[in-house]
Structures are given as structure tokens and as C-alpha cells.
Write a protein that holds these residues in place. Sequence first.
Motif, mmCIF file in Angstrom:
data_model
loop_
_atom_site.group_PDB
_atom_site.id
_atom_site.type_symbol
_atom_site.label_atom_id
_atom_site.label_comp_id
_atom_site.label_asym_id
_atom_site.label_seq_id
_atom_site.Cartn_x
_atom_site.Cartn_y
_atom_site.Cartn_z
ATOM 1 N N ARG A 1 35.924 17.791 96.159
ATOM 2 C CA ARG A 1 36.139 19.234 96.096
ATOM 3 C C ARG A 1 35.318 19.945 97.168
ATOM 4 N NH1 ARG A 1 35.309 18.527 90.528
ATOM 5 N NH2 ARG A 1 33.345 19.688 90.668
ATOM 6 N N PHE A 2 34.088 19.486 97.344
ATOM 7 C CA PHE A 2 33.238 20.110 98.352
ATOM 8 C C PHE A 2 33.774 19.869 99.761
ATOM 9 C CE2 PHE A 2 29.667 19.599 101.372
ATOM 10 C CZ PHE A 2 29.184 20.891 101.352
ATOM 11 N N ARG A 3 34.231 18.662 100.032
ATOM 12 C CA ARG A 3 34.668 18.322 101.384
ATOM 13 C C ARG A 3 36.022 18.916 101.737
ATOM 14 N NH1 ARG A 3 35.725 12.124 103.664
ATOM 15 N NH2 ARG A 3 36.401 12.739 105.761
ATOM 16 N N HIS A 4 36.984 18.867 100.803
ATOM 17 C CA HIS A 4 38.352 19.247 101.123
ATOM 18 C C HIS A 4 38.712 20.664 100.680
ATOM 19 C CE1 HIS A 4 39.256 15.167 102.404
ATOM 20 N NE2 HIS A 4 38.739 14.707 101.277
ATOM 21 N N VAL A 5 37.881 21.293 99.854
ATOM 22 C CA VAL A 5 38.188 22.656 99.393
ATOM 23 C C VAL A 5 37.128 23.642 99.872
ATOM 24 C CG1 VAL A 5 38.551 24.137 97.388
ATOM 25 C CG2 VAL A 5 39.424 21.798 97.376
ATOM 26 N N THR A 6 35.853 23.345 99.560
ATOM 27 C CA THR A 6 34.800 24.316 99.851
ATOM 28 C C THR A 6 34.537 24.427 101.350
ATOM 29 O OG1 THR A 6 33.775 23.802 97.717
ATOM 30 C CG2 THR A 6 32.434 24.963 99.327
ATOM 31 N N LEU A 7 34.324 23.305 102.022
ATOM 32 C CA LEU A 7 33.992 23.351 103.446
ATOM 33 C C LEU A 7 35.071 24.026 104.301
ATOM 34 C CD1 LEU A 7 32.135 20.014 104.318
ATOM 35 C CD2 LEU A 7 31.233 22.335 104.266
ATOM 36 N N LEU B 1 41.383 27.439 93.210
ATOM 37 C CA LEU B 1 41.473 26.247 94.057
ATOM 38 C C LEU B 1 40.599 25.125 93.511
ATOM 39 C CD1 LEU B 1 41.435 27.741 97.671
ATOM 40 C CD2 LEU B 1 43.376 26.820 96.411
ATOM 41 N N GLU B 2 39.376 25.466 93.099
ATOM 42 C CA GLU B 2 38.493 24.446 92.546
ATOM 43 C C GLU B 2 39.052 23.905 91.224
ATOM 44 O OE1 GLU B 2 34.662 26.150 92.207
ATOM 45 O OE2 GLU B 2 34.308 26.247 94.378
ATOM 46 N N GLU B 3 39.582 24.782 90.419
ATOM 47 C CA GLU B 3 40.151 24.327 89.152
ATOM 48 C C GLU B 3 41.368 23.440 89.382
ATOM 49 O OE1 GLU B 3 40.952 27.888 87.076
ATOM 50 O OE2 GLU B 3 38.856 28.213 86.440
ATOM 51 N N ALA B 4 42.201 23.807 90.356
ATOM 52 C CA ALA B 4 43.379 22.982 90.651
ATOM 53 C C ALA B 4 42.978 21.609 91.175
ATOM 54 C CB ALA B 4 44.265 23.703 91.669
ATOM 55 N N SER B 5 41.967 21.563 92.034
ATOM 56 C CA SER B 5 41.513 20.268 92.548
ATOM 57 C C SER B 5 40.888 19.426 91.446
ATOM 58 C CB SER B 5 40.525 20.479 93.688
ATOM 59 O OG SER B 5 39.390 21.198 93.234
ATOM 60 N N ALA C 1 40.115 15.347 91.542
ATOM 61 C CA ALA C 1 39.169 15.283 92.652
ATOM 62 C C ALA C 1 37.733 15.258 92.127
ATOM 63 C CB ALA C 1 39.360 16.475 93.587
ATOM 64 N N SER C 2 36.895 14.445 92.752
ATOM 65 C CA SER C 2 35.492 14.393 92.382
ATOM 66 C C SER C 2 34.755 15.604 92.950
ATOM 67 C CB SER C 2 34.853 13.099 92.893
ATOM 68 O OG SER C 2 34.890 13.054 94.312
ATOM 69 N N ARG C 3 33.480 15.725 92.595
ATOM 70 C CA ARG C 3 32.699 16.853 93.090
ATOM 71 C C ARG C 3 32.577 16.805 94.612
ATOM 72 N NH1 ARG C 3 27.012 17.970 90.291
ATOM 73 N NH2 ARG C 3 28.501 18.268 88.564
ATOM 74 N N TRP C 4 32.337 15.622 95.150
ATOM 75 C CA TRP C 4 32.234 15.491 96.594
ATOM 76 C C TRP C 4 33.567 15.793 97.262
ATOM 77 C CZ3 TRP C 4 29.720 15.645 100.879
ATOM 78 C CH2 TRP C 4 30.227 15.043 102.027
#
Length: 360
Positions: free
Chosen positions: A252-258, A238-242, A247-250
Motif C-alpha cells: 500500500r505504501f509503495r503503490h498507493v501512498t508514494l 484508495l487505501e481501503e480498496a487496496s 495488499a500488504s502495508r508495504w
Amino acid sequence: MAEGRRRGVRANENIAGWLFVAPVIVILGLFLLLPILMALWVSLTDWNGQGSPFTGQVPFVGTDNYTRLFTEDGLARRDFMTAIRNNIYYVALVVPTQTVLALGLALVVNNRLLKGKSFFRTAFYFPSVTSSVAISVVFLFLFANSGAVNNLLRMFGISGPQWFADSRGVLHLLLGVVGVENPPAALTQGGPLGLSWWEWISGPSVAMMSIITLVIWTTSGTFMLMFLAALQNVPVTLEEASTLDGASRWQRFRHVTLPMIKPTMFLVLTLGLIGSWQVFDQVYVMSQGDPAKTTLTPAYLSYRTAFRDFEYGSGAAISFVLFLIIIVLTLVQRRVMADRDPDRPRWGRRHRRASEGSAR
């Protein structure tokens, strides 16, 4: 014939299941449910700790112990509302701060490029497994009038406060810096539940701030491990796809990790909320509610009322009110953090009507 055998097998399975869980039910009933019911009965009496509370000699007062906390003017209501005010400030500062700090530490430790991960995990988690009483005693020395904290502030030309002697709130101290020493008359007259508005908006005292600092430092390590376990379960794809999508780091954190760690976030917030409303040992060791009851909490007030003032009924009533506050706040938090489906109707009755209409 075969159907009768099936029913017999199912009945045997049910009996076997109840036999397996019976020891746990008996243990929970004897050591959890029964003491709760006994404490609930004590909260309805005026028991002073002498003899048994379940005899006819103990006066039954009904809900008087509860009404004194909310409706009757007196020391009992004032102390209880002061404890609630102190705990509100405590929760408002501890829960968000320890959650953000724990998540930040988990993100740092989860970094693939970080070397010495085991060392940092141990270092961050070590305060959580250390005795809270021992750490509280150490913090007493750190925040003493001639302690390390005031000496450090003195190096920058700042005269440190008397941490466990000054009863003024942080907001009152800040207003005193700009020359506001006396409160406006409108804030000293009236106010909800026996306290003036000036007392409600005083902010936590510096003594409570030292306890808050201690609790945040000692609890963040435990919640860090919870977040770390959740972060390690986030699929790398998921992170690699984003990342490939730009997608920026923020982002990725907001829309994938959280979203992926939302159940762990709910767990951390719930445990933090429960622990914050039950804070006791740090207050008992460091301040015992002083100065001027600015570090008094409902849990410590319940202990002091029951075991020092020998008003066990009032102490039990405070504990049950505290229990109800925790339950209500947990349900509200669950409601706020629940996943919402805009296409799903809110009420089951409306959903059934819609399904019946479509069937027709």
C-alpha cells in the motif's frame, strides 16, 4: 461596432492587469534582478571593495575569475574543489537521510491510532523554528573533546574523536582501524581538478559529520509537515480498496501512498538539494571551514573570499558557479522524477509529423 467595443474592453483589461502587477515587477526588478546583474558584473572584475565597482578604475578581467576555479593550478582552484568535494559528501548524506526521516516521522504522526498528535508534531517541528546559531553553539558543547557525545562513547569503552581538530575523513579513519595508515601510491598521484584520488575518496571529516547531524535534526521537522499535509490528502478510499484487494502495508505504501505524494517528494528533494548546497551559518558558527578545510563549503568560501580576502570578483564568481550547479541539479532531478508516458513520443516534431500523417 460591437467588435470594436470588445477590442477596447480587452485593451482596457490588459492595461489594468499590467497596472496591478507593475508594483511587484518594479520591486522584484530593483531588489532581485538588479542586484543579480550587479553581482554578475562584479564577478567579471577585479574589484577589491574600495569605491564603486562600476567605475572605469576597476580592472575588467572577463572570465579570469571563473577560469581560475577550474583550469589554473593554484590555491583558488584547490580551495574551490575542496569545497565542492566537501559539499558533495554533505549533499549525499543530508538529502536522502532528512527525506527518509521526515517521511517516516510524517507516517508516524499521521497514524490514526496515535495519541497526542499535537505534542509530537510540535516536538518534531520545534528544532526547525529554533535559531540555527543557538543550536550550532549547543552542538559545539555536545561535540567538544570532553562533551556529552564523547562521554557517552566512553561509557561503551569507545574513545571519541577530536571532532573539530581531526582533519581525517571517515573513510581514512575506518582504514586506519584495519591498519591502513598510508595511502597507496596510485591514489596519491594525479586526480581530477587538482585533488588526488585519495583526497576525493576521503569521505567527510568527523567535524562535517557533526554538522550533518545537526542539519538533519533541524530540517526534518519542516519537511515532515510537508509530507504530513500530502499524506492527509491521500484518499482513504484508495487505501481501503487496496486493503480489500489483499495488499500488504508495504505494498500500500509503495503503490498507493508514494505515487500520490510524488509532487511533495519532488518539492522536498528540491528544497533539500538547494539548502544543502547553500549551507553557511552552521559552518560559520561551528568550524569556519576547519579543520584543514574539511568543512569548507562553496557558500562559505564565497563569503570568505569576498569579505575576508577582499577579492569580491572571485567571491561573486564562486556564487554564480554555485547558482549554476543548483540549477543544473534541479533540472536533472526534475527530469528523473518526471512522469513518463511510454505511448507519448519524446519530441514534439515527431508528434507533429505523426499527427500530420494521420490527418492525410
